[in-house]
Write a protein that holds these residues in place. Sequence first.
Motif, PDB file in Angstrom:
ATOM      1  N   ASP A  45      -4.604 -12.087 -46.628  1.00  0.00           N
ATOM      2  CA  ASP A  45      -4.016 -10.993 -47.392  1.00  0.00           C
ATOM      3  C   ASP A  45      -2.650 -10.586 -46.826  1.00  0.00           C
ATOM      4  O   ASP A  45      -2.301  -9.407 -46.805  1.00  0.00           O
ATOM      5  CB  ASP A  45      -4.986  -9.812 -47.406  1.00  0.00           C
ATOM      6  CG  ASP A  45      -4.756  -8.880 -48.588  1.00  0.00           C
ATOM      7  OD1 ASP A  45      -4.104  -9.307 -49.567  1.00  0.00           O
ATOM      8  OD2 ASP A  45      -5.203  -7.721 -48.522  1.00  0.00           O
ATOM      9  N   GLY A  46      -1.904 -11.562 -46.297  1.00  0.00           N
ATOM     10  CA  GLY A  46      -0.564 -11.307 -45.788  1.00  0.00           C
ATOM     11  C   GLY A  46      -0.479 -10.682 -44.416  1.00  0.00           C
ATOM     12  O   GLY A  46       0.600 -10.294 -43.973  1.00  0.00           O
ATOM     13  N   VAL A  47      -1.630 -10.544 -43.730  1.00  0.00           N
ATOM     14  CA  VAL A  47      -1.645  -9.938 -42.398  1.00  0.00           C
ATOM     15  C   VAL A  47      -2.223 -10.926 -41.388  1.00  0.00           C
ATOM     16  O   VAL A  47      -3.314 -11.468 -41.584  1.00  0.00           O
ATOM     17  CB  VAL A  47      -2.492  -8.642 -42.367  1.00  0.00           C
ATOM     18  CG1 VAL A  47      -2.513  -8.025 -40.968  1.00  0.00           C
ATOM     19  CG2 VAL A  47      -1.977  -7.633 -43.382  1.00  0.00           C
ATOM     20  N   MET A  48      -1.459 -11.171 -40.322  1.00  0.00           N
ATOM     21  CA  MET A  48      -1.968 -11.973 -39.209  1.00  0.00           C
ATOM     22  C   MET A  48      -2.720 -11.030 -38.276  1.00  0.00           C
ATOM     23  O   MET A  48      -2.189  -9.995 -37.864  1.00  0.00           O
ATOM     24  CB  MET A  48      -0.816 -12.630 -38.442  1.00  0.00           C
ATOM     25  CG  MET A  48      -1.280 -13.368 -37.187  1.00  0.00           C
ATOM     26  SD  MET A  48       0.098 -14.018 -36.202  1.00  0.00           S
ATOM     27  CE  MET A  48       0.533 -15.443 -37.209  1.00  0.00           C
ATOM     28  N   VAL A  49      -3.961 -11.368 -37.964  1.00  0.00           N
ATOM     29  CA  VAL A  49      -4.766 -10.581 -37.030  1.00  0.00           C
ATOM     30  C   VAL A  49      -5.125 -11.480 -35.860  1.00  0.00           C
ATOM     31  O   VAL A  49      -5.638 -12.584 -36.056  1.00  0.00           O
ATOM     32  CB  VAL A  49      -6.045 -10.034 -37.715  1.00  0.00           C
ATOM     33  CG1 VAL A  49      -6.920  -9.295 -36.716  1.00  0.00           C
ATOM     34  CG2 VAL A  49      -5.677  -9.111 -38.871  1.00  0.00           C
ATOM     35  N   LEU A  50      -4.834 -10.988 -34.661  1.00  0.00           N
ATOM     36  CA  LEU A  50      -5.119 -11.822 -33.489  1.00  0.00           C
ATOM     37  C   LEU A  50      -5.734 -11.024 -32.356  1.00  0.00           C
ATOM     38  O   LEU A  50      -5.548  -9.824 -32.242  1.00  0.00           O
ATOM     39  CB  LEU A  50      -3.850 -12.536 -33.022  1.00  0.00           C
ATOM     40  CG  LEU A  50      -2.687 -11.706 -32.507  1.00  0.00           C
ATOM     41  CD1 LEU A  50      -2.832 -11.390 -31.026  1.00  0.00           C
ATOM     42  CD2 LEU A  50      -1.391 -12.463 -32.739  1.00  0.00           C
ATOM     43  N   ASN A  51      -6.503 -11.743 -31.568  1.00  0.00           N
ATOM     44  CA  ASN A  51      -7.121 -11.218 -30.348  1.00  0.00           C
ATOM     45  C   ASN A  51      -6.931 -12.283 -29.283  1.00  0.00           C
ATOM     46  O   ASN A  51      -7.384 -13.416 -29.454  1.00  0.00           O
ATOM     47  CB  ASN A  51      -8.607 -10.957 -30.595  1.00  0.00           C
ATOM     48  CG  ASN A  51      -9.322 -10.374 -29.383  1.00  0.00           C
ATOM     49  OD1 ASN A  51      -8.924 -10.585 -28.247  1.00  0.00           O
ATOM     50  ND2 ASN A  51     -10.402  -9.668 -29.639  1.00  0.00           N
ATOM     51  N   PRO A  52      -6.266 -11.954 -28.164  1.00  0.00           N
ATOM     52  CA  PRO A  52      -6.033 -12.961 -27.123  1.00  0.00           C
ATOM     53  C   PRO A  52      -7.254 -13.272 -26.268  1.00  0.00           C
ATOM     54  O   PRO A  52      -7.192 -14.147 -25.408  1.00  0.00           O
ATOM     55  CB  PRO A  52      -4.931 -12.322 -26.280  1.00  0.00           C
ATOM     56  CG  PRO A  52      -5.212 -10.855 -26.390  1.00  0.00           C
ATOM     57  CD  PRO A  52      -5.659 -10.668 -27.829  1.00  0.00           C
ATOM     58  N   GLY A  53      -8.366 -12.587 -26.505  1.00  0.00           N
ATOM     59  CA  GLY A  53      -9.519 -12.747 -25.628  1.00  0.00           C
ATOM     60  C   GLY A  53      -9.272 -11.982 -24.346  1.00  0.00           C
ATOM     61  O   GLY A  53      -8.451 -11.081 -24.305  1.00  0.00           O
TER      62      GLY A  53
END
Length: 156
Positions: free
Chosen positions: A116-124
């Motif tokens: 939906d046009g949003v990058m979601v990230l978690n580096p751990g």
Amino acid sequence: MIVSDTHGSHRNLEKVIERTEGIDLLIHLGDTEGKEDYIEALAGCPSYIVSGNNDFFSDLPREKEFMLEGKRVFITHGHPYYVSMGEERLRKAAKKRGADIAMYGHTHKPSLSVEDGVMVLNPGSIAYPRQAGRKATYMVMEIEEGKDADVRLMYV
């Protein structure tokens, strides 16, 4: 460089910063456990740090929004969005804020998705990983104005 959940253990962070050249910005997504000043000094560059659920009595903000090379970035530890149960609430909040990129920690498990046009990230977690294999992780993002962000998951 994007990290999270150090929980007062800096051995891996020290190692990674020492071997990585040219860090322009350090983003820490919470659970520094009172060591944010040390982390900022160690990074030797501008830093954005938010508080996590284990940052008791912290003056750090719970969330932060900023512009990075033309992209609106929203960072949070993630626990107020129940990220342990999925990214849906966080993604909706990011979208509502007009964010292009949302970053969170808390789960100690790396992830990266674009929907939906949003990058979601978690580096751990760079200190206490919980994903299969239990390897400490962080992310490196390269971003230029007018281009998509290039994000790489890195292992310590």
